[in-house]
Motif scaffolding. Structure first.
Motif, PDB file in Angstrom:
ATOM      1  N   LEU A  39       0.782  29.071  77.771  1.00  7.73           N
ATOM      2  CA  LEU A  39       0.744  30.423  77.214  1.00  7.73           C
ATOM      3  C   LEU A  39      -0.101  30.456  75.954  1.00  7.73           C
ATOM      4  CD1 LEU A  39       1.794  33.338  77.412  1.00  7.73           C
ATOM      5  CD2 LEU A  39       3.741  32.648  76.011  1.00  7.73           C
ATOM      6  N   GLU A  42      -3.781  30.246  76.842  1.00  6.48           N
ATOM      7  CA  GLU A  42      -4.252  31.535  77.358  1.00  6.48           C
ATOM      8  C   GLU A  42      -4.495  32.509  76.207  1.00  6.48           C
ATOM      9  OE1 GLU A  42      -5.416  33.993  80.468  1.00  6.48           O
ATOM     10  OE2 GLU A  42      -4.533  32.021  80.780  1.00  6.48           O
ATOM     11  N   ALA A  43      -3.558  32.561  75.280  1.00  9.96           N
ATOM     12  CA  ALA A  43      -3.684  33.471  74.148  1.00  9.96           C
ATOM     13  C   ALA A  43      -4.849  33.092  73.243  1.00  9.96           C
ATOM     14  CB  ALA A  43      -2.380  33.494  73.346  1.00  9.96           C
ATOM     15  N   GLU A 219      -4.778  40.698  79.219  1.00  9.09           N
ATOM     16  CA  GLU A 219      -5.696  40.003  78.324  1.00  9.09           C
ATOM     17  C   GLU A 219      -5.644  40.593  76.923  1.00  9.09           C
ATOM     18  OE1 GLU A 219     -10.431  38.927  77.760  1.00  9.09           O
ATOM     19  OE2 GLU A 219      -9.708  39.691  79.670  1.00  9.09           O
ATOM     20  N   MET A 222      -2.705  39.210  75.283  1.00  6.08           N
ATOM     21  CA  MET A 222      -2.976  37.820  74.915  1.00  6.08           C
ATOM     22  C   MET A 222      -3.886  37.731  73.688  1.00  6.08           C
ATOM     23  SD  MET A 222      -1.333  35.642  76.817  1.00  6.08           S
ATOM     24  CE  MET A 222      -0.005  36.843  76.563  1.00  6.08           C
ATOM     25  N   GLY A 226      -2.936  35.744  70.519  1.00  5.51           N
ATOM     26  CA  GLY A 226      -3.831  34.668  70.103  1.00  5.51           C
ATOM     27  C   GLY A 226      -4.290  34.820  68.674  1.00  5.51           C
TER      28      GLY A 226
END
Length: 285
Positions: A39, A42-43, A219, A222, A226
């Motif tokens: 995870l 991805e972030a 996205e 994310m 992120g």
């Protein structure tokens, strides 16, 4: 050396554990360590992608505010026409670099998306086809067909934009080829207007584009995550790197890295196999 390696391993483990705890609290769910790493990766990748595009567009436009405006427009276009954001951002950077300063890149991409949709192509492929028409130096039926256009569409667009009868008398191809880059882009964009709304119509009636919208929203989520965890990840990285250097140094002295890993470094295996792999993949890109 083994003692220092062990200390480094504990420090790296603690730093990454804190990072993982913060991430778990952020998403509000319980995940395995491997799940948290996936995870986080991805972030972080999503945040990196938007950061790269923002920096690139800022450099190309000379304005951070303009870059943010373009990105906002791209998000709206991506949701309206069901276009995946990674490809759309890449296409926007390409168009911004190619077209004259001040061009409404989002509007141009909207028309390119219609042409690409007609021919079943991605927005990246559509942008490349548009680039060949504008930059290729010679108009052809083949390049036009990639965007669902015909030579007659170019002829009509030139007339609509004010080309005189004398200019058109020499033939559409020759008349178009004599235009400068800005003129060619204007004509190609005008010709694509006959397909206006096609991409949105397809987006409303197909599963694939509906899925793209959902992917875009994921996205975006994310990206936000992120952006929040990037400082923590960057802060944890030096401890992980230092621990690995200590292990390598100790391995040289002891004569075997395996002995050090087993006897001297508690928890470093987890860091090496998960944290380093995820972080190295992210920052090596």
């Amino acid at each position: 050396a083994a003692h220092h390696a062990a200390e480094g391993g504990h420090e790296a483990h603690d730093s990454w554990a804190e990072f993982g705890s913060e991430l778990a609290g952020m998403v509000g769910i319980s995940l395995t360590i491997e799940g948290l790493i996936d995870l986080a990766k991805e972030a972080l990748n999503a945040a990196d992608a938007i950061t790269r595009t923002t920096i690139s567009l800022t450099a190309l436009t000379g304005s951070g505010e303009k870059a943010e405006e373009i990105l906002s427009g791209l998000e709206a276009l991506g949701m309206k026409d069901g276009l995946r954001m990674p490809g759309l951002r890449d296409a926007a950077t390409q168009m911004e670099a190619m077209l004259p300063a001040g061009t409404d890149v989002v509007a141009v991409l909207g028309h390119i998306a219609d042409g690409a949709a007609v021919m079943g192509k991605s927005i990246e492929q559509g942008a490349q086809a548009f680039d060949r028409i504008v930059e290729g130096g010679s108009l052809s039926v083949r390049t036009l067909s990639n965007l669902g256009l015909r030579m007659d569409d170019i002829k009509q667009a030139m007339v609509d934009l004010g080309a005189s009868a004398d200019i058109m008398a020499q033939g559409t191809k020759k008349a178009f080829d004599e235009l400068d880059k800005e003129g060619k882009a204007a004509v190609a964009t005008e010709a694509l207007k006959k397909l206006q709304g096609v991409a949105e119509d397809i987006a409303k009636n197909t599963f694939g584009t509906a899925w793209n919208r959902a992917a875009n929203q994921f996205e975006k989520d994310m990206e936000g995550m992120g952006a929040a965890i990037t400082p923590m990840a960057l802060q944890a990285l030096p401890a992980v790197e230092a621990a690995m250097k200590a292990v390598l140094a100790a391995a040289v002295l002891v004569g075997t890295g395996l002995q050090v890993l087993v006897d001297g470094v508690v928890g470093l295996t987890t860091v090496a196999l998960t944290s380093i792999k995820a972080l190295a993949t992210t920052w090596a890109q």
